[in-house]
Design a protein around this motif. Structure first.
Motif, PDB file in Angstrom:
ATOM      1  N   LEU A 191       0.818  -1.218   0.000  1.00 28.81           N
ATOM      2  CA  LEU A 191       0.000   0.000   0.000  1.00 28.81           C
ATOM      3  C   LEU A 191       0.849   1.264   0.000  1.00 28.81           C
ATOM      4  N   ASP A 192       1.976   1.232   0.690  1.00 25.01           N
ATOM      5  CA  ASP A 192       2.835   2.414   0.772  1.00 25.01           C
ATOM      6  C   ASP A 192       3.335   2.858  -0.598  1.00 25.01           C
ATOM      7  N   ASN A 193       3.473   1.924  -1.521  1.00 26.03           N
ATOM      8  CA  ASN A 193       3.896   2.271  -2.879  1.00 26.03           C
ATOM      9  C   ASN A 193       2.748   2.788  -3.728  1.00 26.03           C
ATOM     10  N   VAL A 194       1.530   2.455  -3.328  1.00 25.53           N
ATOM     11  CA  VAL A 194       0.335   2.789  -4.116  1.00 25.53           C
ATOM     12  C   VAL A 194      -0.240   4.156  -3.744  1.00 25.53           C
ATOM     13  N   VAL A 195      -0.200   4.491  -2.443  1.00 23.11           N
ATOM     14  CA  VAL A 195      -0.869   5.721  -1.985  1.00 23.11           C
ATOM     15  C   VAL A 195       0.061   6.577  -1.122  1.00 23.11           C
TER      16      VAL A 195
ATOM     17  N   GLU B 114      -3.390   5.515 -13.269  1.00 24.66           N
ATOM     18  CA  GLU B 114      -3.998   4.810 -14.408  1.00 24.66           C
ATOM     19  C   GLU B 114      -4.104   3.308 -14.182  1.00 24.66           C
ATOM     20  N   LYS B 115      -3.512   2.837 -13.085  1.00 28.03           N
ATOM     21  CA  LYS B 115      -3.462   1.392 -12.847  1.00 28.03           C
ATOM     22  C   LYS B 115      -4.427   0.920 -11.768  1.00 28.03           C
ATOM     23  N   ILE B 116      -4.707   1.816 -10.816  1.00 25.95           N
ATOM     24  CA  ILE B 116      -5.603   1.453  -9.713  1.00 25.95           C
ATOM     25  C   ILE B 116      -6.641   2.555  -9.538  1.00 25.95           C
TER      26      ILE B 116
ATOM     27  N   GLU C  67     -12.294   3.594  -6.359  1.00 24.10           N
ATOM     28  CA  GLU C  67     -13.369   2.737  -5.840  1.00 24.10           C
ATOM     29  C   GLU C  67     -12.908   1.288  -5.734  1.00 24.10           C
ATOM     30  N   TYR C  68     -12.071   0.861  -6.684  1.00 21.04           N
ATOM     31  CA  TYR C  68     -11.515  -0.492  -6.624  1.00 21.04           C
ATOM     32  C   TYR C  68     -10.642  -0.648  -5.386  1.00 21.04           C
ATOM     33  N   LEU C  69      -9.751   0.328  -5.145  1.00 25.44           N
ATOM     34  CA  LEU C  69      -8.868   0.252  -3.987  1.00 25.44           C
ATOM     35  C   LEU C  69      -9.671   0.261  -2.689  1.00 25.44           C
ATOM     36  N   THR C  70     -10.717   1.065  -2.634  1.00 25.35           N
ATOM     37  CA  THR C  70     -11.568   1.113  -1.436  1.00 25.35           C
ATOM     38  C   THR C  70     -12.226  -0.241  -1.189  1.00 25.35           C
ATOM     39  N   LEU C  71     -12.695  -0.863  -2.256  1.00 27.35           N
ATOM     40  CA  LEU C  71     -13.321  -2.184  -2.131  1.00 27.35           C
ATOM     41  C   LEU C  71     -12.309  -3.219  -1.643  1.00 27.35           C
ATOM     42  N   ILE C  72     -11.089  -3.148  -2.156  1.00 24.73           N
ATOM     43  CA  ILE C  72     -10.023  -4.053  -1.703  1.00 24.73           C
ATOM     44  C   ILE C  72      -9.774  -3.872  -0.208  1.00 24.73           C
TER      45      ILE C  72
ATOM     46  N   GLN D  81     -11.465  -3.792 -13.206  1.00 22.88           N
ATOM     47  CA  GLN D  81     -11.571  -2.672 -12.257  1.00 22.88           C
ATOM     48  C   GLN D  81     -12.679  -1.709 -12.679  1.00 22.88           C
ATOM     49  N   THR D  82     -12.771  -1.444 -13.965  1.00 24.54           N
ATOM     50  CA  THR D  82     -13.816  -0.540 -14.483  1.00 24.54           C
ATOM     51  C   THR D  82     -15.203  -1.105 -14.203  1.00 24.54           C
ATOM     52  N   GLN D  83     -15.363  -2.416 -14.437  1.00 27.12           N
ATOM     53  CA  GLN D  83     -16.659  -3.051 -14.154  1.00 27.12           C
ATOM     54  C   GLN D  83     -17.012  -2.931 -12.673  1.00 27.12           C
ATOM     55  N   ILE D  84     -16.013  -3.144 -11.830  1.00 30.28           N
ATOM     56  CA  ILE D  84     -16.228  -3.026 -10.377  1.00 30.28           C
ATOM     57  C   ILE D  84     -16.595  -1.596 -10.020  1.00 30.28           C
ATOM     58  N   GLU D  85     -15.864  -0.635 -10.558  1.00 29.12           N
ATOM     59  CA  GLU D  85     -16.109   0.771 -10.247  1.00 29.12           C
ATOM     60  C   GLU D  85     -17.511   1.195 -10.684  1.00 29.12           C
ATOM     61  N   GLU D  86     -17.955   0.724 -11.857  1.00 28.78           N
ATOM     62  CA  GLU D  86     -19.300   1.070 -12.344  1.00 28.78           C
ATOM     63  C   GLU D  86     -20.377   0.551 -11.392  1.00 28.78           C
ATOM     64  N   LYS D  87     -20.199  -0.668 -10.909  1.00 27.79           N
ATOM     65  CA  LYS D  87     -21.176  -1.238  -9.977  1.00 27.79           C
ATOM     66  C   LYS D  87     -21.188  -0.467  -8.657  1.00 27.79           C
ATOM     67  N   ILE D  88     -20.012  -0.103  -8.171  1.00 29.39           N
ATOM     68  CA  ILE D  88     -19.922   0.660  -6.923  1.00 29.39           C
ATOM     69  C   ILE D  88     -20.598   2.022  -7.095  1.00 29.39           C
ATOM     70  N   LYS D  89     -20.348   2.679  -8.205  1.00 32.28           N
ATOM     71  CA  LYS D  89     -20.949   4.000  -8.443  1.00 32.28           C
ATOM     72  C   LYS D  89     -22.466   3.900  -8.556  1.00 32.28           C
TER      73      LYS D  89
END
Length: 476
Positions: free
Chosen positions: A280-284, A379-381, A384-389, A429-437
């Motif tokens: 996570l430290d490398n991602v955020v 562009e990689k993460i 909403e995907y990261l929040t779900l993870i 990830q896009t499919q997941i984000e659309e469902k979350i939104k």
């Protein structure tokens, strides 16, 4: 000499009306409450008769709580208003429920908070719960003798501006404010036509349907994520023995407690490491907030969001605020979360993540970290995907391992930075984000329908039912 003072002149008969405890304090006789009470009593009205209190604290202790059984509603389950929150529900046995049968509630009865700074939160016992009991800090409003449309109308009216004002007017006590059963029986409820009640019932049910759809989309997003990670049917090991060498244990982790080395944690780590991942430290970027101390708490000012105000589904309105004088503009700008900041709890109830949907005007406590995705991962993460993870068993099990073993849980930022984050393809990830939104959009539509119902009830009181029905018809 009297400039700025609010003065009310009343006859003795007016002072004593509906005032069994013979209060003479200014809060009870404030102008707005007197006006609301007088306005409501110009109409035909009635009072609630069947109001009960939750059991005395010593009757049922927390060790009696179960993972299943009869739902036991506490104040924290009422913070969304209208709807009893299920994610923090605890349960009691049928035997304990029978012992507490006086406070047992059924479908379409109401639960209301009666203690502290949360007084007046009111929610309905819905179909999913069916039968429940309530904690000592709640009142139960039994509506057995009312038809369904009346029950829904009473729910909305009690959440309206008029009722809430009159409820808060009757609070007593300084150190620990409270509302008594008798106080709730003194709140006038205006009589409205059955046709108007049915309109209100329709709005509440539409709102409920939106919530059910919202849950469905969120569940689909969770299942899509777990399927992608081959974790959909994952069952953690019940084995509680692990054999580790010094180099595999204390030398790496600095931990000697046996709970940390349970095989189930190795299993989830192995699953993540079988996919593309990063820490996570490398991602955020991880930013800490502040903890000004309880001496700085006040009733108005900048909203102060704490762990108790956050769930993975949203934020509840905080009842604590901070003075604007504590911060200059530059500091305030940095502390207030911006759109797509992920709030993550590290103390108390650890591991709750919520993605902020728009720029905010609140400040969070030091128990909530602010995560923002680094530019190299934009562009990689997706947020909403990261929040779900973070809310999934992938990270929840890592947080249990790190923060377990203590009475008051604390997840160290250094440990949080080392959490493993699986990285799946952008298309999924896009499919997941659309469902979350979609899920959160439906949740907001549900909230708006309840606001419309409240506004319509208030308009019926202020003007008439015709105008209130017109408002409803124009907006749905």
């Amino acid at each position: 000499m009297l400039d700025g003072l609010e003065i009310v002149e009343l006859r003795l008969s007016e002072v004593l009306e509906g005032n069994d405890t013979q209060r003479i304090d200014s809060e009870f006789f404030n102008k707005k409450s007197l006006y609301f009470d007088k306005l409501l009593k110009t109409k035909k009205y009635f009072y609630l008769e069947n109001v009960v209190s939750g059991p005395f604290g010593s009757t049922l202790k927390s060790h009696s709580y179960l993972d299943k059984g009869v739902a036991f509603v506490r104040v924290e389950n009422l913070k969304d208003k209208f709807i009893i929150k299920k994610d923090t529900l605890v349960y009691i046995s049928d035997e304990n429920n029978l012992l507490l049968k006086n406070s047992q509630l059924f479908l379409n009865d109401l639960v209301m908070s009666k203690v502290g700074n949360t007084i007046g939160l009111i929610a309905r016992v819905d179909e999913e719960i069916g039968t429940c009991n309530i904690s000592e800090n709640n009142l139960g409003i039994k509506l057995l003798n009312f038809i369904d449309s009346e029950k829904f109308y009473i729910l909305v009216y009690l959440n309206s501006l008029y009722s809430q004002n009159l409820i808060l007017r009757r609070i007593s006590g300084n150190a620990q404010p409270k509302l008594n059963v008798g106080d709730m029986k003194k709140i006038p409820i205006p009589v409205v036509s059955n046709s108007f009640q049915l309109k209100i019932q329709e709005l509440v049910k539409l709102s409920q349907n939106k919530i059910e759809q919202s849950k469905k989309f969120y569940s689909e997003a969770e299942n899509l994520l777990l399927t992608e990670l081959d974790l959909l049917n994952f069952k953690p090991s019940n084995e509680n023995i692990a054999i580790k060498s010094f180099s595999e244990s204390f030398e790496v982790s600095g931990r000697l407690d046996s709970e940390y080395y349970q095989p189930k944690y190795d299993e989830i780590i192995d699953k993540v490491k079988s996919t593309k991942y990063d820490i996570l430290d490398n991602v955020v970027n991880i930013q800490k907030s502040i903890e000004p101390g309880s001496d700085a708490y006040q009733e108005s000012g900048i909203p102060f969001v704490r762990v108790s105000n956050i769930t993975k589904f949203g934020l509840s309105s905080p009842d604590i605020h901070l003075s604007k004088t504590l911060f200059d503009d530059e500091v305030l700008e940095k502390l207030q979360p911006k759109k797509d900041t992920i709030l993550l709890s590290k103390d108390g109830t650890v591991g709750i993540a919520y993605n902020v949907k728009k720029n905010t005007n609140f400040i969070t406590s030091g128990a909530l970290l602010h995560l923002t995705i680094k530019s190299k991962y934009k562009e990689k993460i997706f947020s909403e995907y990261l929040t779900l993870i973070l809310n999934s068993l992938v990270v929840q099990m890592q947080s249990q391992r790190d923060a377990g073993g203590s009475i008051i849980k604390h997840w160290k930022p250094s440990e949080i930075g080392e959490v493993l984050i699986p990285i799946i393809d952008s298309k999924t990830q896009t499919q997941i984000e659309e469902k979350i939104k979609k899920s959160f959009k439906l949740k907001e539509e549900s909230r708006q329908l309840l606001e419309l119902a409240k506004k319509a009830v208030e308009m019926a009181i202020e003007q008439d039912e015709t105008q209130a029905k017109k408002l409803i018809n124009e907006q749905i």
